[in-house]
Write a protein that holds these residues in place. Structure first.
Motif, mmCIF file in Angstrom:
data_model
loop_
_atom_site.group_PDB
_atom_site.id
_atom_site.type_symbol
_atom_site.label_atom_id
_atom_site.label_comp_id
_atom_site.label_asym_id
_atom_site.label_seq_id
_atom_site.Cartn_x
_atom_site.Cartn_y
_atom_site.Cartn_z
ATOM 1 N N GLU A 240 0.754 -1.223 0.183
ATOM 2 C CA GLU A 240 0.327 -0.069 0.408
ATOM 3 C C GLU A 240 1.082 1.404 -0.112
ATOM 4 O O GLU A 240 1.814 1.076 0.582
ATOM 5 N N SER A 241 0.859 2.303 -1.087
ATOM 6 C CA SER A 241 1.576 3.362 -0.901
ATOM 7 C C SER A 241 1.208 4.369 0.173
ATOM 8 O O SER A 241 0.350 3.961 0.963
ATOM 9 N N GLY A 243 0.435 7.486 2.778
ATOM 10 C CA GLY A 243 -0.396 9.094 2.421
ATOM 11 C C GLY A 243 -2.704 8.486 2.525
ATOM 12 O O GLY A 243 -2.045 7.481 2.346
ATOM 13 N N GLY A 244 -2.207 9.345 1.987
ATOM 14 C CA GLY A 244 -3.981 9.442 1.420
ATOM 15 C C GLY A 244 -4.567 8.700 0.157
ATOM 16 O O GLY A 244 -4.345 8.208 -0.315
ATOM 17 N N GLY A 245 -5.128 7.899 1.009
ATOM 18 C CA GLY A 245 -5.089 6.565 0.167
ATOM 19 C C GLY A 245 -6.662 6.923 -0.848
ATOM 20 O O GLY A 245 -7.026 7.859 -0.924
ATOM 21 N N PHE A 246 -7.521 6.348 -1.365
ATOM 22 C CA PHE A 246 -8.083 6.285 -2.365
ATOM 23 C C PHE A 246 -9.450 7.318 -1.394
ATOM 24 O O PHE A 246 -10.275 6.596 -0.740
ATOM 25 N N GLY A 247 -10.313 7.980 -1.925
ATOM 26 C CA GLY A 247 -11.580 8.358 -0.876
ATOM 27 C C GLY A 247 -10.973 9.188 -0.181
ATOM 28 O O GLY A 247 -12.316 9.864 0.456
ATOM 29 N N SER A 248 -9.758 9.545 0.358
ATOM 30 C CA SER A 248 -9.445 10.253 1.834
ATOM 31 C C SER A 248 -9.975 11.591 1.924
ATOM 32 O O SER A 248 -10.224 11.939 3.139
ATOM 33 N N ASN A 249 -10.560 12.052 0.815
ATOM 34 C CA ASN A 249 -10.373 13.608 0.968
ATOM 35 C C ASN A 249 -12.287 14.215 0.986
ATOM 36 O O ASN A 249 -12.679 14.862 0.809
ATOM 37 N N LEU A 267 -20.819 4.469 7.448
ATOM 38 C CA LEU A 267 -19.062 3.408 7.699
ATOM 39 C C LEU A 267 -19.799 2.864 5.847
ATOM 40 O O LEU A 267 -18.856 2.440 5.092
ATOM 41 N N ARG A 270 -18.684 4.482 3.089
ATOM 42 C CA ARG A 270 -16.687 4.707 3.292
ATOM 43 C C ARG A 270 -16.124 3.121 3.017
ATOM 44 O O ARG A 270 -14.823 3.210 1.786
ATOM 45 N N LEU A 271 -17.227 2.230 3.308
ATOM 46 C CA LEU A 271 -16.429 0.981 3.278
ATOM 47 C C LEU A 271 -16.534 0.867 1.403
ATOM 48 O O LEU A 271 -15.110 0.385 0.712
ATOM 49 N N ARG A 274 -14.066 2.415 -0.558
ATOM 50 C CA ARG A 274 -12.516 3.170 -0.227
ATOM 51 C C ARG A 274 -11.883 1.485 -0.382
ATOM 52 O O ARG A 274 -10.765 1.480 -0.141
ATOM 53 N N ASP A 405 -11.190 -9.707 4.537
ATOM 54 C CA ASP A 405 -10.441 -8.427 4.780
ATOM 55 C C ASP A 405 -10.449 -7.381 3.412
ATOM 56 O O ASP A 405 -10.477 -8.081 2.468
ATOM 57 N N ASN A 407 -9.701 -4.757 2.621
ATOM 58 C CA ASN A 407 -8.691 -4.396 1.686
ATOM 59 C C ASN A 407 -7.934 -4.670 0.635
ATOM 60 O O ASN A 407 -7.541 -4.587 -0.087
ATOM 61 N N PHE B 87 -10.333 1.133 7.557
ATOM 62 C CA PHE B 87 -10.360 2.183 6.178
ATOM 63 C C PHE B 87 -10.677 3.468 6.324
ATOM 64 O O PHE B 87 -11.105 4.281 5.870
ATOM 65 N N THR B 89 -9.484 7.491 8.306
ATOM 66 C CA THR B 89 -8.789 8.334 9.254
ATOM 67 C C THR B 89 -8.804 8.318 9.873
ATOM 68 O O THR B 89 -10.675 8.074 10.651
ATOM 69 N N LYS B 127 -4.661 12.507 6.841
ATOM 70 C CA LYS B 127 -5.272 11.815 5.534
ATOM 71 C C LYS B 127 -5.058 10.376 5.323
ATOM 72 O O LYS B 127 -4.994 9.790 4.476
ATOM 73 N N LYS B 128 -4.584 9.383 6.231
ATOM 74 C CA LYS B 128 -3.788 8.017 6.592
ATOM 75 C C LYS B 128 -5.339 7.260 6.758
ATOM 76 O O LYS B 128 -5.518 8.293 7.930
ATOM 77 N N PHE B 129 -4.928 7.241 5.849
ATOM 78 C CA PHE B 129 -6.264 5.601 6.705
ATOM 79 C C PHE B 129 -5.431 4.811 8.136
ATOM 80 O O PHE B 129 -4.516 4.472 8.015
ATOM 81 N N ARG B 131 -5.738 1.773 8.807
ATOM 82 C CA ARG B 131 -4.681 1.138 8.479
ATOM 83 C C ARG B 131 -3.387 1.240 7.984
ATOM 84 O O ARG B 131 -2.198 0.432 8.292
ATOM 85 N N GLN B 132 -2.946 2.623 7.555
ATOM 86 C CA GLN B 132 -1.783 2.963 7.120
ATOM 87 C C GLN B 132 -0.669 3.268 8.453
ATOM 88 O O GLN B 132 0.583 3.670 8.278
#
Lengths: 488, 214
Positions: A240-241, A243-249, A267, A270-271, A274, A405, A407, B87, B89, B127-129, B131-132
């Motif tokens: 996993e990269s 920083g902010g993941g998909f949709g964190s904004n 919830l 979001r699930l 994301r 899981d 994710n 999942f 933040t 802004k990290k989830f 899980r990160q």
């Protein structure tokens, strides 16, 4: 040197909880694999004659080559959703004195041991043995085999690269699927024809072993690139990269105002947006919207319309709902012990799934201009799905103890693939058909639809009581389910 | 606050926990001490109705936790990562927990103010989830979220593990401040003001005593 990698992979498979705890599921998966293999085998035996009669007067070898070329993009897409590539299995070895190049080589060779690479062989080998050896010369035979093997290998490594080595996002994949579906549709309706171009490409490729090896060269190229990439990039954070993941904004708080069930609905939303797995389900659900374009024409029976209506309005609920609580398995203890009651959870799940049915119905409204009956049937089955189907999923939640899981990628990876998935279709498909024909016997097609709709409305009117029933039923099974969710 | 009567838990015939009787008074900070496998987490899970007791029951404010759900409105816990929603933040997670208790996001921020030092700028606004996040930061998020909604009973399993020494001190301070109006059930060691219950190995609790206050 004996490879401990392979030994561990085998032990990991044999000792995985999904395999031992859920024998029925394993048997069903094996059955499906067997079924596809046999179907392909039979198809492979007769494909020569079929192609000959369908494309009379044309070179069957070139037509077969063209089909191989069509197979490549479709196969890559299928693998994108279904095939699991084994990168994470490498994690425990990163600290051990194992050479990186060996790990990279293992990952790349291991990916070949996938059902997706063997399945096409069931088609190609019999076609080669039965048809090609009889009708074509040695050079043509070798060219065809080289092309086929090259395409399977390319498909495998391109998919590997797409899922692991690149940052391809789901929406790119989504638009690719859309484009391919539009192509297939246009081809199917005879509006465009790509076959002549693809056929002449195949003719060129099959003109000799050298040109036929183009795809083997491509596969080798991607293999080398991936090998270099893995040698450099084999770190734990490959998964996993940062920083902010998909949709964190995204501010996703639309349901929050509706009390505690609303919070749980937020919830859920979001699930679904994301978590990779849930998103893959959502994407494959949206594809179903195109289903009537292929299935419905003037000669379609009412059963097909009912099926279309069920699928269009209920597909998200079907995909998402049958794993109702499994999606929350990783944080189930929280939901079971803080601030909300079990009934809140079930209410939230019910309203969320009902809303997805409504959403899909709205998205399918443009079919009014294509065939108004589709919309009529969808409307009746919307009511059915929004009550009866969801209640079935909620009842089944007391039995489905699969921990998933969300994710993790791979819409159909082994975990979370329960036997309930197949059994669930029976009542949900049969009940509306029985209702429909009961009504049709009494007063015709419209009465049949009214029977379905009436049944659905009844369920909606009494949904609170039915939710209570499901809740009480679940409360009896709650320890068993949450214990299973805790097991990795 | 909590009353336990003849509580036992067995897995396939092997008894892992046996508590003849235990009372936790309101405002008490009870540290449960025991070796690995002594049954600390089992005890907490039973108190939260996450697993089923083989015999006996746990009463919270006089009500059996396995038969009612009212305790869920004043009890909070952080036992392990399964109390986190990975999942989201951290902010979204805090707001979600707050929402379950009708606590507005502003009030959630206020509850978390004492945690600003503990978070060390690494948790909020990144802004990290979840899980990160690192293991230590996940722990901080879980501990902090358990204080949202002003619960009367807080259950923390191993609250100090995977935290650095200075953060451990700060968490201790939080406990002694919050214990003014909250009951704590902790493992392994809590603040100075603790009483401790010793669970002997394998939960066979023939003798268990409480340390003196102070």
């Amino acid at each position: 040197m004996k490879s401990f990698f392979l030994k561990h992979a085998w032990l990991g498979f044999r000792r995985s909880p999904a395999l031992t705890q859920n024998l029925l599921q394993t048997v069903l998966l094996a059955f499906f694999a067997f079924y596809f293999a046999v179907s392909f085998l039979i198809l492979g035996l007769v494909s020569g004659e079929i192609l000959e009669s369908l494309f009379e007067g044309r070179n069957t070898l070139h037509i077969a080559g063209a089909f191989l070329l069509y197979y490549l993009p479709i196969d890559i897409l299928t693998r994108y959703f279904l095939q699991k590539f084994p990168t994470l299995s490498i994690k425990p070895y990163l600290l051990l004195p194992v050479k990186r190049s060996r790990m990279a080589r293992y990952l790349l060779l291991r990916s070949l041991a996938s059902f997706f690479n063997f399945l096409p062989l069931f088609l190609i080998v019999p076609f080669y043995l039965v048809y090609l050896t009889e009708n074509y010369g040695g050079a043509d035979q070798i060219s065809f085999l080289l092309l086929a093997i090259g395409i399977i290998l390319s498909s495998n490594y391109i998919s590997f690269w797409v899922t692991k080595g690149s940052d391809l996002k789901n929406y790119y994949a989504g638009s690719m699927i859309g484009a391919i579906l539009i192509f297939i549709y246009l081809e199917y309706e005879g509006i465009i024809s790509t076959l002549p171009a693809v056929e002449s490409t195949a003719e060129f490729l099959l003109s000799g072993p050298l040109t036929a090896s183009v795809f083997i060269a491509l596969a080798l190229g991607v293999y080398t690139a991936l090998n270099g990439y893995f040698k450099k990039q084999l770190h734990i954070n490959l998964q996993e990269s940062q920083g902010g993941g998909f949709g964190s904004n995204l501010k996703l708080g639309w349901f929050g105002r509706f009390g505690r069930p609303g919070k749980i609905m937020d919830l859920e939303l979001r699930l679904i947006l994301r978590a990779k797995r849930a998103r893959a389900y959502l994407l494959s659900s949206v594809i179903v919207l195109f289903f009537p374009l292929f299935m419905i024409d003037e000669s379609s029976t009412e059963v097909i319309y009912i099926f279309a209506g069920l699928l269009i309005t209920g597909v998200i609920a079907l995909n998402h709902g049958q794993l109702l609580l499994s999606w929350n398995a990783l944080h189930f203890d929280l939901l079971m012990s803080r601030g909300n009651t079990i009934r809140d959870i079930f209410r939230a799940k019910y309203y969320f799934l009902a809303l997805t049915c409504v959403l899909m119905f709205v998205l399918s409204l443009p079919y009014f201009f294509y065939e108004p009956r589709i919309v009529l049937y969808s409307a009746a089955l919307l009511l059915f799905n929004a009550s009866f189907s969801i209640l079935i999923y909620m009842l089944l939640a007391s039995f489905n103890s699969l921990r998933i899981d969300p994710n993790e990628g791979g819409a159909f990876s082994l975990s979370g693939f329960g036997a309930a998935h197949y059994l669930i279709g029976i009542p949900i498909f049969i009940v509306p058909i029985v209702l429909f024909y009961a009504g049709k016997l009494i007063g015709g097609e419209m009465t049949g639809l009214l029977f379905i709709a009436g049944f659905g409305i009844l369920g909606i009117v009494f949904h609170q009581q039915l939710i209570d029933g499901c809740t009480r039923f679940f409360e009896k099974n709650r320890y068993k389910i949450s214990a299973a969710f805790r097991k990795e | 606050m909590i009353e336990i009567e003849n509580l036992t838990k067995s897995y396939s015939g092997t008894e892992v926990l046996n508590i003849p009787s235990l009372k936790v008074e309101k405002g008490e900070v009870l540290g449960v001490v025991g070796n690995n496998g002594a049954g600390k987490t089992t005890l907490f899970s039973l108190a939260l109705d996450l697993i089923q007791a083989t015999s006996g029951h746990v009463l919270s404010k006089g009500q059996d936790v396995s038969k009612t759900e009212a305790w869920k409105m004043y009890t909070s816990a952080f036992l392990d990562d399964s109390f986190l929603i990975n999942f989201l933040t951290p902010e979204e997670y805090f707001d979600f927990v707050g929402g379950l208790f009708d606590v507005s996001p502003e009030d959630v921020r206020k509850t978390l103010e004492p945690f600003a030092e503990i978070f060390a700028g690494e948790v909020m606004g990144s802004k990290k989830f979840i899980r990160q996040l690192s293991m230590g930061n996940r722990k901080k998020v879980g501990l902090a979220a358990a204080l949202i909604g002003n619960p009367e009973l807080v259950i923390w399993d191993e609250p100090f593990s995977s935290l650095d020494p200075s953060t451990q001190m700060r968490v201790r301070n939080v406990i002694s401040r919050e214990s003014e109006n909250k009951t704590f059930l902790l493992s392994p060691r809590a603040a100075r003001k603790n009483c401790s219950l010793t669970l002997k190995w394998r939960g066979k609790c023939t003798t268990f005593g409480r340390a003196e206050k102070g």
